[in-house]
Write a protein that holds these residues in place. Structure first.
Motif, PDB file in Angstrom:
ATOM      1  N   MET A 114      36.507  27.183  42.304  1.00  0.00           N
ATOM      2  CA  MET A 114      36.066  26.083  43.484  1.00  0.00           C
ATOM      3  C   MET A 114      35.060  26.965  44.179  1.00  0.00           C
ATOM      4  N   GLU A 115      33.929  26.003  44.596  1.00  0.00           N
ATOM      5  CA  GLU A 115      33.002  26.749  45.785  1.00  0.00           C
ATOM      6  C   GLU A 115      33.466  26.449  46.825  1.00  0.00           C
ATOM      7  N   THR A 116      33.705  27.272  47.871  1.00  0.00           N
ATOM      8  CA  THR A 116      34.094  26.815  49.207  1.00  0.00           C
ATOM      9  C   THR A 116      32.910  27.000  50.074  1.00  0.00           C
ATOM     10  N   LYS A 117      32.624  25.722  50.703  1.00  0.00           N
ATOM     11  CA  LYS A 117      31.602  25.268  51.646  1.00  0.00           C
ATOM     12  C   LYS A 117      32.011  25.755  53.066  1.00  0.00           C
ATOM     13  N   ILE A 118      31.073  26.653  53.610  1.00  0.00           N
ATOM     14  CA  ILE A 118      31.376  26.975  54.862  1.00  0.00           C
ATOM     15  C   ILE A 118      30.498  26.324  55.815  1.00  0.00           C
ATOM     16  N   ILE A 119      30.869  25.687  57.033  1.00  0.00           N
ATOM     17  CA  ILE A 119      29.813  24.868  58.042  1.00  0.00           C
ATOM     18  C   ILE A 119      30.424  25.436  59.218  1.00  0.00           C
ATOM     19  N   LYS A 120      29.319  25.852  59.897  1.00  0.00           N
ATOM     20  CA  LYS A 120      29.179  26.184  61.372  1.00  0.00           C
ATOM     21  C   LYS A 120      29.355  25.030  62.374  1.00  0.00           C
ATOM     22  N   ILE A 121      30.331  24.974  63.109  1.00  0.00           N
ATOM     23  CA  ILE A 121      30.349  24.073  64.276  1.00  0.00           C
ATOM     24  C   ILE A 121      30.395  24.484  65.502  1.00  0.00           C
ATOM     25  N   ASP A 122      29.631  23.796  66.401  1.00  0.00           N
ATOM     26  CA  ASP A 122      29.695  24.326  68.011  1.00  0.00           C
ATOM     27  C   ASP A 122      30.688  23.276  68.528  1.00  0.00           C
ATOM     28  N   GLN A 123      31.996  23.912  68.900  1.00  0.00           N
ATOM     29  CA  GLN A 123      33.060  23.002  69.594  1.00  0.00           C
ATOM     30  C   GLN A 123      32.454  22.220  70.819  1.00  0.00           C
ATOM     31  N   ASP A 124      31.557  22.564  71.531  1.00  0.00           N
ATOM     32  CA  ASP A 124      31.105  21.977  72.790  1.00  0.00           C
ATOM     33  C   ASP A 124      29.973  20.872  72.214  1.00  0.00           C
ATOM     34  N   ASN A 125      29.699  20.619  71.032  1.00  0.00           N
ATOM     35  CA  ASN A 125      28.474  19.978  70.687  1.00  0.00           C
ATOM     36  C   ASN A 125      28.763  19.672  68.926  1.00  0.00           C
ATOM     37  N   LEU A 126      29.764  18.982  68.798  1.00  0.00           N
ATOM     38  CA  LEU A 126      30.340  18.544  67.408  1.00  0.00           C
ATOM     39  C   LEU A 126      29.065  17.998  66.682  1.00  0.00           C
ATOM     40  N   ASP A 127      28.867  18.603  65.391  1.00  0.00           N
ATOM     41  CA  ASP A 127      27.881  17.693  64.597  1.00  0.00           C
ATOM     42  C   ASP A 127      28.768  17.000  63.621  1.00  0.00           C
ATOM     43  N   HIS A 128      28.572  15.444  64.164  1.00  0.00           N
ATOM     44  CA  HIS A 128      29.261  14.309  63.768  1.00  0.00           C
ATOM     45  C   HIS A 128      29.216  14.160  62.192  1.00  0.00           C
ATOM     46  N   LYS A 129      28.025  14.416  61.578  1.00  0.00           N
ATOM     47  CA  LYS A 129      27.745  14.338  60.025  1.00  0.00           C
ATOM     48  C   LYS A 129      28.571  15.409  59.423  1.00  0.00           C
ATOM     49  N   LEU A 130      28.631  16.540  59.858  1.00  0.00           N
ATOM     50  CA  LEU A 130      29.649  17.558  59.068  1.00  0.00           C
ATOM     51  C   LEU A 130      30.948  17.460  59.377  1.00  0.00           C
ATOM     52  N   MET A 131      31.209  17.173  60.603  1.00  0.00           N
ATOM     53  CA  MET A 131      32.769  16.699  60.760  1.00  0.00           C
ATOM     54  C   MET A 131      33.210  15.578  59.973  1.00  0.00           C
ATOM     55  N   GLN A 132      32.563  14.672  59.804  1.00  0.00           N
ATOM     56  CA  GLN A 132      33.020  13.644  58.858  1.00  0.00           C
ATOM     57  C   GLN A 132      33.116  13.856  57.479  1.00  0.00           C
ATOM     58  N   GLU A 133      31.974  14.678  57.154  1.00  0.00           N
ATOM     59  CA  GLU A 133      32.242  15.373  55.608  1.00  0.00           C
ATOM     60  C   GLU A 133      33.582  16.211  55.524  1.00  0.00           C
ATOM     61  N   ALA A 134      33.862  16.908  56.365  1.00  0.00           N
ATOM     62  CA  ALA A 134      35.236  17.677  56.303  1.00  0.00           C
ATOM     63  C   ALA A 134      36.258  16.751  56.540  1.00  0.00           C
ATOM     64  N   GLY A 135      36.429  15.728  57.370  1.00  0.00           N
ATOM     65  CA  GLY A 135      37.372  14.663  57.681  1.00  0.00           C
ATOM     66  C   GLY A 135      37.628  13.824  56.021  1.00  0.00           C
ATOM     67  N   ASP A 136      36.513  13.794  55.440  1.00  0.00           N
ATOM     68  CA  ASP A 136      36.610  12.633  54.132  1.00  0.00           C
ATOM     69  C   ASP A 136      37.088  13.649  53.084  1.00  0.00           C
ATOM     70  N   LEU A 137      36.951  15.185  53.207  1.00  0.00           N
ATOM     71  CA  LEU A 137      37.635  16.071  52.317  1.00  0.00           C
ATOM     72  C   LEU A 137      38.931  16.064  52.324  1.00  0.00           C
ATOM     73  N   ILE A 138      39.418  16.093  53.711  1.00  0.00           N
ATOM     74  CA  ILE A 138      41.017  16.041  53.843  1.00  0.00           C
ATOM     75  C   ILE A 138      41.329  14.697  53.170  1.00  0.00           C
ATOM     76  N   ALA A 139      40.865  13.526  53.619  1.00  0.00           N
ATOM     77  CA  ALA A 139      41.391  12.134  53.116  1.00  0.00           C
ATOM     78  C   ALA A 139      41.156  11.932  51.501  1.00  0.00           C
ATOM     79  N   ALA A 140      40.330  12.937  50.911  1.00  0.00           N
ATOM     80  CA  ALA A 140      40.434  12.979  49.668  1.00  0.00           C
ATOM     81  C   ALA A 140      41.521  13.790  48.871  1.00  0.00           C
ATOM     82  N   GLY A 141      42.282  14.383  49.793  1.00  0.00           N
ATOM     83  CA  GLY A 141      43.245  15.174  49.228  1.00  0.00           C
ATOM     84  C   GLY A 141      42.902  16.694  49.231  1.00  0.00           C
TER      85      GLY A 141
END
Ligand code: AMP
Ligand code: MG
Length: 493
Positions: A1-28
């Motif tokens: 499995m390829e591990t995607k690494i995303i950089k997120i600034d905690q003071d300025n969240l990237d909503h699109k990337l965060m949603q992608e991460a959230g969706d992965l969790i929801a997909a198990g």
């Protein structure tokens, strides 16, 4: 499995990337993310398959339950059988924050997440990325530290990648995280709340908020390994830093000298060295990292720093309660390597004012007792103009108690009387102060007020000018005190 690494600034969240991460969790799938303590390896807590993936990615024993991360207090109602009043109080005070609470589990929580237990561990992390991830996923997130089991907990995304690259779907790189130590775990399922894993939030802080006693799991304090810790994970060796560690025990002066000697010799070998000290002793050390126990600022960096050095020397700590828990973990980390610098004393000098009375009686009585390790016993006065025989009434009392006064004359205390291996006992605290003031080279930790040393309230009073009876009373109280002294000395050898 390829591990995607995303950089997120905690003071300025990237909503699109965060949603992608959230969706992965929801997909198990599994996503590693920063919390304020360490990086966590997250999966849907209510999906047994996701929990199983966490165990296998970490190589974690499956009887070691996971902590469920929530983003709102109402989430607790979804997973707890009942929400204890204490949980509400602690949540108000410490959530979001590094506190994990154990409560009875509700039916929604699979046994795969709780390691087969009927209780569940819950925490609300204090990190914008973690909280956002939980909300966006629409799940509650089971998340142990994002490392291979048995390795130090990761405080940077790079540490996570080292251990888990190729095994999980995504790593959220939110930069280095703050505390580096794991959350405090408190069990709320018994009558008395019990700390199962000491951490950033101390038992004192918890007890203050709850307005009642909080105990520490005896299983983590026990010096032997006969008692099992209540948190299954505490039986695994999580806390051993890579560095060699030794604890140096003894009186302050000797501990400082010994640690500095060790630092100097290891520095010659080109090693990176850390010293763990206290606020008061910190200034005496010159190592690559000097940390102070008990200072909040340093607590924040302790775990960070310790993983960067090759050798750690620590002072020994024995403050009540939490001190013991910390010491126990330090002893484990040090593989019980303790360097004892306690001095082996071979001489006692009793000191009072004139050299003719209490100090002579003390010497006479002391010679009547048996010490396991024999010591030379002396009597000295602080102000002796010329040698005088022992005070007449004191002599009478001694002789009537069968103690010979032969050869007893007053002698002035000189600095040269006190060697490195001498204990000095004064009758009064003012006499101790005087010795410390007049003899600058003497270690104050060798000079004791006799009564204080044995734990008595009252000093041995001067009977001078009193009746024969008051000399008799002085003799009796000296005898009782010295009996305790002998007991202490014999116990320590
Ligand atoms: P980690 O995920 O590495 O921070 O470890 C979680 C810690 O919480 C481990 O020491 C577990 O044993 C402990 N823990 C989790 N759930 C429970 C529970 N229900 N009862 C007792 N300890 C728990
Ligand atoms: Mg861990």
């Amino acid at each position: 499995m390829e591990t995607k690494i995303i950089k997120i600034d905690q003071d300025n969240l990237d909503h699109k990337l965060m949603q992608e991460a959230g969706d992965l969790i929801a997909a198990g799938e599994l996503v590693a993310f920063p919390t304020e303590t360490v990086y966590g390896l997250g999966g849907d807590a209510l999906d047994p398959e996701a929990s199983k993936k966490i165990y296998s990615a970490k190589g974690r024993p499956s009887d070691n339950p996971l902590i469920v991360h929530i983003s709102d207090f109402s989430d607790l109602e979804r997973i707890a059988k009942t929400v204890p009043e204490d949980a509400r109080k602690l949540s108000d005070a410490f959530w979001p924050g590094p506190l994990t609470m154990i409560v009875e589990k509700g039916d929604a929580v699979p046994y795969a997440t709780t390691g087969g237990m009927d209780t569940v561990a819950v925490r609300m992390p204090n990190h914008p990325i973690a909280l956002d991830l939980i909300r966006r996923s629409g799940c509650l997130i089971a998340a142990p530290s994002a490392n291979t089991s048995g390795r130090p907990s990761p405080t940077e995304a790079a540490h996570v990648a080292e251990d888990l690259s190729g095994k999980i779907a995504m790593i959220i790189d939110g930069g280095p995280v703050g505390i580096g130590i794991e959350s405090t775990i408190i069990d709320l399922t018994e009558d008395t709340p019990m700390v199962l894993r000491p951490g950033y939030i101390t038992p004192q802080m918890l007890s203050k908020v709850l307005g009642k006693e909080v105990v520490i799991d005896p299983g983590i304090i026990a010096a032997d390994d006969t008692r099992k810790p209540k948190a299954p994970g505490m039986k695994y060796k999580h806390y051993a830093p890579k560095a060699d560690m030794a604890i140096v025990d003894g009186t302050r002066k000797h501990v400082i000298a010994k640690i500095n000697e060790l630092v100097a010799s290891h520095r010659d070998d080109g090693k990176k060295i850390a010293v763990i000290a206290t606020e008061e002793t910190k200034q005496f050390y010159d190592a690559d990292v000097v940390l102070s126990m008990g200072s909040r600022a340093d607590e924040d960096s302790i775990a960070h720093e310790l993983y960067r050095v090759d050798v750690i020397f620590s002072e020994s700590f024995s403050t009540p309660r939490i001190g013991q828990a910390i010491m126990n973990r330090m002893l484990k980390a040090a593989g019980h390597q303790v360097i004892d610098t306690h001095v082996k004393y071979d001489k006692i000098i009793f000191v009072a004012q004139t050299g003719t009375c209490r100090e002579q009686m003390a010497k006479g009585i002391m010679n009547d007792f048996v010490l396991k390790v024999p010591m030379e016993i002396e009597a000295r006065g602080l102000v002796v103009q010329f040698p005088e025989p022992v005070n007449q009434k004191a002599e009478a009392v001694l002789i009537s108690n069968g103690i010979s006064t032969e050869g007893m004359v007053s002698t002035q205390l000189e600095e040269s009387d006190i060697t490195e291996t001498t204990m000095v006992f004064t009758m009064e605290s003012s006499q101790r102060e005087r010795i410390i003031e007049s003899f600058a080279d003497i270690d104050p930790e060798q000079v004791f007020v006799l009564s204080q040393y044995v734990g008595d309230e009252l000093e041995i009073l001067d009977p001078y000018g009193g009746t024969l009876q008051s000399y008799g009373l002085c003799y009796e109280s000296l005898r009782a005190t010295l009996k305790k002294l002998v007991k202490l000395l014999n116990a320590n050898t």
